[in-house]
Each structure stands twice: as structure tokens, then as C-alpha cells.
Design an enzyme around this catalytic site. Sequence first.
Site, mmCIF file in Angstrom:
data_model
loop_
_atom_site.group_PDB
_atom_site.id
_atom_site.type_symbol
_atom_site.label_atom_id
_atom_site.label_comp_id
_atom_site.label_asym_id
_atom_site.label_seq_id
_atom_site.Cartn_x
_atom_site.Cartn_y
_atom_site.Cartn_z
ATOM 1 N N PHE B 132 1.246 -0.905 -0.465
ATOM 2 C CA PHE B 132 0.476 -0.183 0.100
ATOM 3 C C PHE B 132 0.791 1.781 -0.030
ATOM 4 O O PHE B 132 2.579 1.396 0.398
ATOM 5 C CB PHE B 132 -0.946 -0.553 1.802
ATOM 6 C CG PHE B 132 -2.561 -0.181 0.763
ATOM 7 C CD1 PHE B 132 -2.632 -1.056 0.497
ATOM 8 C CD2 PHE B 132 -3.340 0.776 1.404
ATOM 9 C CE1 PHE B 132 -4.333 -1.132 0.353
ATOM 10 C CE2 PHE B 132 -4.556 0.719 1.944
ATOM 11 C CZ PHE B 132 -4.713 -0.226 0.646
ATOM 12 N N GLN B 254 -9.128 14.305 4.646
ATOM 13 C CA GLN B 254 -8.663 13.624 3.385
ATOM 14 C C GLN B 254 -9.121 13.622 1.787
ATOM 15 O O GLN B 254 -10.317 12.998 1.792
ATOM 16 C CB GLN B 254 -8.228 11.789 3.768
ATOM 17 C CG GLN B 254 -7.138 11.241 2.411
ATOM 18 C CD GLN B 254 -6.578 10.310 2.883
ATOM 19 O OE1 GLN B 254 -7.486 8.857 2.804
ATOM 20 N NE2 GLN B 254 -5.182 9.633 3.292
ATOM 21 N N HIS B 256 -9.450 12.284 -2.011
ATOM 22 C CA HIS B 256 -9.315 11.439 -2.998
ATOM 23 C C HIS B 256 -9.813 12.047 -4.141
ATOM 24 O O HIS B 256 -10.520 12.665 -4.572
ATOM 25 C CB HIS B 256 -9.702 9.794 -3.053
ATOM 26 C CG HIS B 256 -9.388 9.085 -3.604
ATOM 27 N ND1 HIS B 256 -9.515 9.078 -4.743
ATOM 28 C CD2 HIS B 256 -8.481 8.000 -3.434
ATOM 29 C CE1 HIS B 256 -8.703 8.236 -5.408
ATOM 30 N NE2 HIS B 256 -8.554 7.515 -4.166
ATOM 31 N N LEU B 266 -15.323 6.235 -5.249
ATOM 32 C CA LEU B 266 -14.136 6.267 -5.581
ATOM 33 C C LEU B 266 -14.028 5.099 -7.457
ATOM 34 O O LEU B 266 -14.292 4.243 -7.356
ATOM 35 C CB LEU B 266 -13.172 5.483 -4.555
ATOM 36 C CG LEU B 266 -13.035 6.877 -3.374
ATOM 37 C CD1 LEU B 266 -11.778 5.625 -2.509
ATOM 38 C CD2 LEU B 266 -12.840 7.943 -4.087
ATOM 39 N N GLU B 269 -6.457 4.788 -8.522
ATOM 40 C CA GLU B 269 -5.417 6.183 -8.940
ATOM 41 C C GLU B 269 -5.148 4.747 -10.121
ATOM 42 O O GLU B 269 -4.011 5.445 -11.462
ATOM 43 C CB GLU B 269 -4.232 5.901 -8.346
ATOM 44 C CG GLU B 269 -3.872 6.793 -7.810
ATOM 45 C CD GLU B 269 -2.968 7.412 -6.823
ATOM 46 O OE1 GLU B 269 -3.667 7.870 -6.261
ATOM 47 O OE2 GLU B 269 -2.251 6.547 -6.219
ATOM 48 N N ARG B 300 -1.340 12.266 -4.296
ATOM 49 C CA ARG B 300 -3.001 12.529 -4.475
ATOM 50 C C ARG B 300 -3.332 14.257 -4.246
ATOM 51 O O ARG B 300 -4.250 14.779 -4.548
ATOM 52 C CB ARG B 300 -3.350 12.122 -3.632
ATOM 53 C CG ARG B 300 -4.221 10.606 -3.797
ATOM 54 C CD ARG B 300 -4.996 9.929 -2.743
ATOM 55 N NE ARG B 300 -4.404 8.091 -3.458
ATOM 56 C CZ ARG B 300 -5.035 7.889 -2.348
ATOM 57 N NH1 ARG B 300 -5.514 8.223 -1.369
ATOM 58 N NH2 ARG B 300 -5.273 6.033 -3.553
ATOM 59 N N HIS B 367 -12.697 11.920 2.160
ATOM 60 C CA HIS B 367 -12.721 10.237 1.700
ATOM 61 C C HIS B 367 -12.983 10.133 3.499
ATOM 62 O O HIS B 367 -13.641 9.390 4.272
ATOM 63 C CB HIS B 367 -11.767 10.323 1.364
ATOM 64 C CG HIS B 367 -11.253 8.701 1.784
ATOM 65 N ND1 HIS B 367 -12.732 7.941 0.924
ATOM 66 C CD2 HIS B 367 -10.869 7.922 1.540
ATOM 67 C CE1 HIS B 367 -12.352 6.668 1.222
ATOM 68 N NE2 HIS B 367 -11.077 6.737 1.750
ATOM 69 N N ARG B 412 -3.758 10.498 6.764
ATOM 70 C CA ARG B 412 -3.923 9.055 7.464
ATOM 71 C C ARG B 412 -3.772 7.938 5.673
ATOM 72 O O ARG B 412 -3.658 8.280 4.569
ATOM 73 C CB ARG B 412 -6.039 8.633 7.358
ATOM 74 C CG ARG B 412 -5.456 7.084 7.899
ATOM 75 C CD ARG B 412 -6.734 6.860 8.035
ATOM 76 N NE ARG B 412 -7.709 6.679 6.894
ATOM 77 C CZ ARG B 412 -7.649 6.042 5.574
ATOM 78 N NH1 ARG B 412 -7.294 4.846 5.576
ATOM 79 N NH2 ARG B 412 -8.726 5.869 5.103
#
Lengths: 246, 601
Positions: B132, B254, B256, B266, B269, B300, B367, B412
Site C-alpha cells: 500500500f 482527506q 481523494h 472512488l 488511481e 494525490r 474521504h 492518514r
Amino acid sequence: MHAISASEIKTLRLSIYRYDPLKKEKPYMQDFDIDIPAEKDLMVLDVLMLAKEQDPSISFRRSCREGVCGSDGLNINGKNGLGCITPLSDAVKSNKLSIRPLPGLPVIKDLIVDMKQFVDQYKKVKPYLITDKKVDTREAIPQTIEEREKLDGLYECIMCGCCSTACPSFWWNPDKFLGPAALLQAYRFIADSRDTATEERLEQLEDAFSVFRCHGIMNCVSVCPKGLNPTKAIGEIKKMLVKRAL
Amino acid sequence: MAMNGKGTLLDASSLPVKEFDGIIVGGGGSGMMASLQLAKSGMSTAVVSKVFPTRSHTVSAQGGITCSIQSADPDDDWRWHMFDTVKGSDFIGDQDSIEYMCKEGPEAIFELENMGLPFSRTEEGKIYQRAFGGQSKDYGKGGQAERTCAAADRTGHALLHTLFQANVKAGTNFLSEWFAVDLVKNQNNQVVGVIAFEIESGEPYFLKSKATVLATGGAGRIYQTTSNALINTGDGTGMALRAGFPVQDMEMWQFHPTGIHGHGTLVTEGCRGEGGYLINKDGERFMERYAPNYKDLASRDVVARSMFTEILEGRGCGPDADHVYLKLDHLGPEIVHKRLPGVTELSKRFAHVDPAEHPIPVVPTCHYAMGGIPTNVHGQVISQNPDGTDKIIDGLYAAGEAACVSVHGGNRLGGNSLLDLIVFGRSAGLHIEETFKSGIKMDNPSDDDIDFALRNLNRINISQSGENFVQVKKDLQKTMQMNFGVFRTEELMVNGIKEVSELREKSQNIHLADKSSQFNTARVEALELLNLIEVAEATAISANERKESRGAHSREDYPDRDDENWLKHSIYFSETKQVSKRDVNFRPKQVQAFQPIVRTY
């Protein structure tokens, strides 16, 4: 879909089941004309929310609005499905859309059914891991990739109730026949290599009603919004029960 | 005593009482982890949830739970996870909390597996872990790590259902489809329960308890476009603020970059990884101007900020010029349908376009809230003394996205939200259990205390005329979207604060036309609006106060991180509308604290 100018508006004839337990009147269908942009293929839930702007007293459940939480199981033009992922292009016939609560369960108000019977049947199958394997909070119970693959198609159930409330056997015996959702769950634990209570689980299912009232009508399969196959899982349980009886 | 159409006032003398050892408000991941702990210890517990627990937003999490369980890499170390998390937080994550989460995490993961969570597996039969963002080995020096434990791409669903099942096994008492309205405090500022009503009957109760856990999740619905569920209205955060308790780092949201316009779901990406790019209304590939080298694959926050600039400067797409397009059709149907089948399905379903033929309308989508109700590692809610020192609030706990413990600081990392839920839901449960063993004594609330907590419910129940709460909510979401989005300036925020303040006035005068008692979802939505307003105002004022750019909070007028003045938490009180500062914890127990460095990836 071909392109249409954004300004074009289509009027949909929406018909919603209305029932208020505190009022004396019987349940009835209330009609709404909903203006929707012609170039957009809205979801059934979107249309319900537009109707609620006209009449805030309409009651229905909703949460994730993307098909994973299972709140908005509805009977949409005669077929069970989730409002949030059923597009109008799939559901609307002759510009008409009728929305009723899931059939077979008591209606609390409007499109909201009492899920108690459904949840009670789910709880009966002991929907949790029972194991006499060594359990240690410092490591996982081993499971091979192949063993884990047996849970695919079983663990993804979102408990929306579309399947059990589409099942004539469940309508007839909702207290004794466990219904497709609970049986899918039962098999999810029977099929789990980590679970060691198969014998106990099968024993609980061997009566004439719990499993054997399934007659393979397969309504559950045709309505499941997650594409799961409860009939197949029930078939596996039946096979194990028959084998065990011989 | 029913709430009837005649608008009867509720009062303490006639309100039925139900008493429990512990009350958990919210039935998502953190709430059900806490309730499991309490149910196992034999305490009388109630989970008060406005939806059936498996409808909670935890169910939508996809990727996984990041945790150093040494499955993919036997040499993995929780300290490396800790370093990544501190760096990801842009150094305002509390290091004692991050240490606790990363160190205690493995035990919580194995506990979940032992409960039956169907994790994906490795060839050796261990839990599968994937790579991740923001994950490293050896404190950023050893390359990409694979640390995120996954159940396919349905980890949140698997986790939430496993927790529900474990609670069924433990015999947890669920007050399912009950709505908690406000906290009840006694004269010593201790929390002694909540006012709540059963949605089906409309019957209100005082749920009395010596320990109340707010596990109500996020509040992404303050924005127009969000990945959050419709139920994410910050109910616990609103309750805490109205009770006079503060919130922390509320400016940190946050975003996205590629949420589907008008919906917020979403698209990955990976679309841009396959060669897709963003265009404005003139068809210009605008990222070439903002990031000449990395273009659409810049980080981002950079991409999200550029998109918002295009929209604000009038180059947005659509009739309201409020989004941009993600173009994939030049790749051809072969690549789009084969490499991006999930995106194809989502795009057809929610944007009504086949991305192989038409571009997808996208807009940065809200988000996750890094901020929330401040707590220590035991979930105990913290307020501030006049001299700036911490003060623990007796009887009140918070966990999960509603809380700010703070493990995420200014930003985060993916996979850390589920770990936060599990670890701190559990630690709150453990602390309550311990506290009960040693004995708690609390004074009963007076009738006035209870009546005070009933004020909002009463106001809505007797309204005769007033503002349309659906319209107030829409206006709130619009002003938050336009003025407190991915990048911020004082000019916009001052305007936004004024608009939010006007909407707050309107929210004090909303009208509930339908007074029916049974399953009145309009009543629930009206009360949710009061919570959204609290969260939005806290966000607005805190954001304007933090005069720097850090993590998710980027300001054009203060583009740099300012460690001298702002290596701090912001603390906001609703009553005074003032923001103060709180020290970030740099005192982990077993490792040396990680000092701020320039954050590059």
C-alpha cells in the site's frame, strides 16, 4: 446510451407503497411524477430520494448507496433488488416504476419491513466460527489458498433479505424453513476448514423443514444483488445430510 | 410517552430510563470491538445504532488492514510501521498512540482471524498481505513493504460481519435502529448516558450508564461530494460539541482526487497509471501546467488541488462547471475493459458512461476525517484545562473515525483506518472493564440536566414553522465544498465561516412538518443536520486558524509547513468558537521519538 442534450427532462410515473400503522387507512399505492434528466440513468434509490423531497413522510432505509451495506432491499416492479444499484433502465417498464416493500415480512411503515424473522433464522445457524483447533492471539489458524477459496461465493452475503423474501418456501414457513440467506451462512461455516462443528451444524439441520423445504425454485439466485448462489449451497448441505443418513 | 402530533414537550419526570453498565453509540468496527470486550467481561452493555450494525460504513472499506504481522516478510517490524505512520501524519500524529497501535495491532488481527474473519491466504497458509502507499521497510530506507492484511477487496465487509457474528455469539444487546440525540451530564461534568429514541416506535428514553463510548464514525456528509455513506453525519462529534467538549484537528480532511461526480464513489488511481488523464472544459490536459514532470501521476494532494483550481477559475465541465473529466477512451476498449473492469462497472453504474467511449466526470471526493474527539490511548475523552493541560472527562470514551487519538495526524495512510478501529475499540473496552472492577461512583443527573439534553428533540417536535432542513443541509454541503475543499485561502474560508454561521442560525429554526412517531426518517434527518452543522463549523474555524500547510490542509496563502508555530494539534470548542493549541505527543515508551523531517516520497 446515445447522447441527449442535458436540458431534456423526462417525467417518470412512480408508484410507492404507503402504510402508516397509526392511521386507520389500509395500505395504498401513492403516485408521484418525478422529473429526471433524460441523459442520466438514475438508480431507483435516487428516484426515491427525489420523491422524499416532494413528500418527506415517505420512509425507506438506505446507507452506503453503493451496494455493499444491504439496507435498501426493495420489491422493484415486481422483482427484489437493491435500490441503490438498480438503474432505471433495468427496472422501468412503460415509463412506470412501482416500489413495494420486500414481500413476506411484516411491514412496519411504507417500504420498511420488520427484519426480525430474517435475523432470527440467521442467528439459528450459529453464524460464527466454532473450532477446537488451537487458538492463539499470536498467530493465525492455518488455512491453505484452496481451503480459503471454498468460502468465495459464500462470505460476501450482505444480509439484504432479497433472496429469502423472494422464496415461496420461506413465505410459507418463515419460522421453520431457515431460508436461503441463513442456509448460505450455515454452509459458509461448514465449508470453512477452520470450523470443527460440522457434525453439530448438520444435526441441527436434519429435520424436515430447516433445509428440506427448499425445492430448488432458484428465485434466490435470480434476485441476489451480489450474484451469489444460495441454491447451490443448500444443495451441498442436502448432499451432506443424505450421506450422513446412509 | 410517545412523541405525538400535538407536540408534547418531553421532560425528565416522565422519561423512561434504561440502565446499563456501558453504552456504545455506533455499531461499526470500533463500536462492535468495544462491545465485544464488554460483553465477554459480563457487563450489561447496549450498542445503540441508528442502523442495523452491518449497515455501518466500515462495510465499505476495501483494501485492508495495515499491520506488521510478519506474514509477507518475517523480518517486518512494528517500529517501521510506526515510522511510516508518523511521517504520513506530517508529524502531528501522537507518537504514544501510534506506538500503541502498531505494537498492539498484531494481537488484534490474530484475534479477528481466530473469530473467523476470512482473510486471503499465502502459499504457506498465512494471512495475505499486500503493498500500500506510504509503506516502507527499515524506516524508509529499505524500499516498499507489503504490510496490509486483506480479505480480497472486501476487507471492511469481512471485518464488520465477523465482528457482528462474534457479538451475536457473545450475546451483546443491540438497540438496533435507535437514534442517540444528546449526551447527559451531571453537575460534575461527568457523562452519565444519552438521550435516545427507538426509531420504529419513536419512544424516547434516558439510557443511563457509567461509561458511554462514542463510536459514530465519520462525517463526510458535510461535503457535497464524498465517498462516505449517507449515514455519516458526525452524530457523536455533534453530541460531544453540544455537551461542551472539544474536537481536535478538524481541519484535516482527506480528499481523494477521482471520486465520481455527483456520487463520490472512488475510481482507482490505476486509471491514471494505465495512461488516463484529466481534462478541463476546453479539453486541455491541465496537469501538464501544474506538474510538468509527473503530470496526472503527481501525488494525490497536488492533483486534487489542481482540479479544484480549474473549477474555481471557471474551467470546470458540465452545466454547473463543477467537475473535470477523467479521459480513458483514447486507450481503446481492449485496455479499458480488460485492465479496468471494476472501474468500467462503477462508471457505467454511477456516471452512466462507458469509459471506453466517454470520459468519466470526476471531482475530488471527501474521504476521511483525521480529526475528531480527542482521546488518550484508552479511548478516554480529553478536554483542556484553562492552563492548556489535559483534562480527562469521566464517563466518556470515543473510538474509531469519530475519535482523534491521534494516530493519523494531518494525513492518514491507507489501511490504517481499520487498524485504528480495532485497536482502539478494544482498548476502550479494556479500560472500561478495568475501571468497573475498581469501582466507579457518579452522581445522578438532576432533572434540569436531563431536560437540557432533551432541548433539541423538544424543539424539533414542537416546531410550527421554520426553515426547510433539507435545503439547509444542501446549502451547507455546497459552502463546505466551495470554501473548505482541497486547497484553502483566508478569503474563501472567511466567506465560508460567515455562510456556515448563517446556516447555523437557520438550523436553530428548522421545521419538522411530519410529527408522526413511527419510523419517522425525517425526524432522524433533521437531527442529523444539527450534527453536520457542528462538525462543519468546527472544520471551518479550525481550518482558518491553522496558518500553515500540513498534511491534507493546504493553504495558498501559507504554502509551507510551520513547525515553529504549528507542530501542534488544534483544539476547538463550540461554545466559544475559539481554537487553542495542544502539544503533540513525542514520548513513545519503547522507541526514540521520530523528529520532523522534510516529507518527500
